[in-house]
Design an enzyme around this catalytic site. Structure first.
Site, PDB file in Angstrom:
ATOM      1  N   ASP A 123      33.083  31.545  26.863  1.00 30.89           N
ATOM      2  CA  ASP A 123      32.102  31.407  27.934  1.00 30.89           C
ATOM      3  C   ASP A 123      30.783  30.888  27.376  1.00 30.89           C
ATOM      4  O   ASP A 123      30.513  30.994  26.180  1.00 30.89           O
ATOM      5  CB  ASP A 123      31.855  32.759  28.609  1.00 30.89           C
ATOM      6  CG  ASP A 123      32.962  33.130  29.587  1.00 30.89           C
ATOM      7  OD1 ASP A 123      33.755  32.237  29.941  1.00 30.89           O
ATOM      8  OD2 ASP A 123      33.025  34.305  29.981  1.00 30.89           O
ATOM      9  N   LYS A 144      31.565  29.156  32.942  1.00 32.74           N
ATOM     10  CA  LYS A 144      31.166  28.922  34.317  1.00 32.74           C
ATOM     11  C   LYS A 144      29.657  29.067  34.432  1.00 32.74           C
ATOM     12  O   LYS A 144      29.061  29.960  33.846  1.00 32.74           O
ATOM     13  CB  LYS A 144      31.870  29.909  35.251  1.00 32.74           C
ATOM     14  CG  LYS A 144      33.375  29.738  35.295  1.00 32.74           C
ATOM     15  CD  LYS A 144      34.032  30.756  36.192  1.00 32.74           C
ATOM     16  CE  LYS A 144      34.041  32.136  35.588  1.00 32.74           C
ATOM     17  NZ  LYS A 144      34.798  33.114  36.375  1.00 32.74           N
ATOM     18  N   MET A 258      22.298  38.852  36.085  1.00 33.80           N
ATOM     19  CA  MET A 258      22.510  37.646  36.904  1.00 33.80           C
ATOM     20  C   MET A 258      21.697  37.719  38.199  1.00 33.80           C
ATOM     21  O   MET A 258      22.177  37.327  39.267  1.00 33.80           O
ATOM     22  CB  MET A 258      24.004  37.471  37.218  1.00 33.80           C
ATOM     23  CG  MET A 258      24.882  37.420  35.980  1.00 33.80           C
ATOM     24  SD  MET A 258      26.658  37.475  36.358  1.00 33.80           S
ATOM     25  CE  MET A 258      26.847  39.210  36.813  1.00 33.80           C
TER      26      MET A 258
END
Length: 347
Positions: A123, A144, A258
């Site tokens: 990642d 992503k 996030m």
């Protein structure tokens, strides 16, 4: 881990079965060596001088009896012998927590898993830039980004399963910890469904480590005796805002991962739920990475103060933020006294 020595053009003999020696061969080839192989002790001459004198013998412990006689003869002939670990089992998957993005916070188990991997699916929040120095495996970026998913979650799981079924040692390297908003449970389930052995190596979660990088403890005696980790990927419900406001009112710390994209909704929801407007908040961007920055404000002003903040970032809500400010002030005062003392000494 890759070798730190330059062996360009040097003859290196790697002993051990093909399965056990596969990673050692890659490591020495990556260091520039001219690698030759000896898979079984039966293939070695039993006496007399060696037909070709290598610069180094890399002895992989593959469990076969009979290697020691050859290795002893090498030593007697002045040829250095290096003991190399055998490769791990093939056809399995290891989910590895990569921590907040710095190799300094990788666990020993994580480093070993990367060393033994045939392929690594990583990642963007994992310490991927240093991977070539940690592994000779094939490196595949499946990272992503918000609004941009070049490989879907189901696609990642299919890649992992296919590689393991092909007999490879697979590492799925994730930022933080696989089980803290890392979808590790889904990936384990995919492996189990396919009948593939799978294990999980915990990582240092950014929920704790990134606030620590900014000097913020998530708990502190007589300030906060609990903390809650929340995903800010999607806006929270009114019920969730009310729950978090109640926790903060009891002296709890709230950590949001996030959360930059939903910061405005979060701040407004917490105020509607009754959280006091002077509740201290911090936004820590790019923890442990170049350009790390901490923005501190209050609930009532955080959206303006953090208007130019970007991901990756961790939000901390609670009075522990004041602890960090106090400690920072003491540290700055101590540093200023040290500078003054140094200037007086120099005079």
């Amino acid at each position: 881990m890759q070798l730190s020595i330059d062996l360009t053009g040097r003859e290196v003999l790697v002993t051990g079965s093909d399965h056990a020696a596969r990673q050692a061969v890659r490591r020495f080839e990556a260091a520039g060596a001219l690698v030759s192989r000896l898979s079984t002790p039966a293939g070695a001459p039993h006496d007399g001088p060696l037909p070709e004198r290598p610069f180094l013998v890399a002895a992989v412990d593959d469990g076969q009896p009979g290697w020691e006689a050859l290795l002893e003869r090498c030593r007697e002939n002045g040829i250095p012998v290096s003991a190399e670990p055998a490769a791990g089992p093939a056809g399995h998957v290891t989910l590895v927590g990569g921590g907040p993005g710095t190799t300094e916070l990788l666990t020993v188990a994580a480093v070993k898993a990367l060393r033994d991997a045939d392929v690594v699916f990583y990642d963007r929040l994992a310490p991927y830039q240093e991977l070539p120095s940690l592994s000779t495996a094939e490196l595949v970026d499946v990272g992503k980004r918000p609004g941009h998913h070049p490989v879907s979650q189901s696609g990642i799981e299919e890649l992992m399963v296919a590689a393991a079924l092909a007999g490879k040692s697979v590492v799925r390297l994730k930022g933080g910890d696989p089980y803290v908003f890392g979808r590790g449970g889904e990936e384990v389930a995919a492996c189990v469904k396919a009948g593939i052995p799978v294990r999980v190596i915990s990582g240092v979660t950014s929920a704790i480590s990134v606030p620590a990088a900014a000097g913020i403890p998530v708990t502190h005696r007589e300030v906060s005796h609990m903390f809650t980790v929340v995903s800010g990927h999607a806006p929270l419900t009114e019920k969730e805002h009310t729950h978090l406001a109640g926790l903060a009112g009891l002296g709890g710390t709230i950590v949001v991962l996030m959360g930059i994209g939903t910061l405005r909704q979060l701040a407004a929801g917490l105020r509607r739920a009754g959280m006091r407007p002077d509740m201290p908040m911090a936004v820590i961007e790019r923890g442990y990475r170049p350009g790390q920055r901490t923005t501190i404000a209050e609930l009532g002003t955080i959206t303006t103060a953090a208007a130019d903040c970007t991901n990756p970032a961790v939000l901390v809500i609670g009075d522990v933020v004041r602890v960090a400010e106090a400690n920072r002030g003491c540290a700055e005062a101590t540093a200023e006294l040290d500078r003054l003392a140094a200037s007086l000494t120099g005079a």
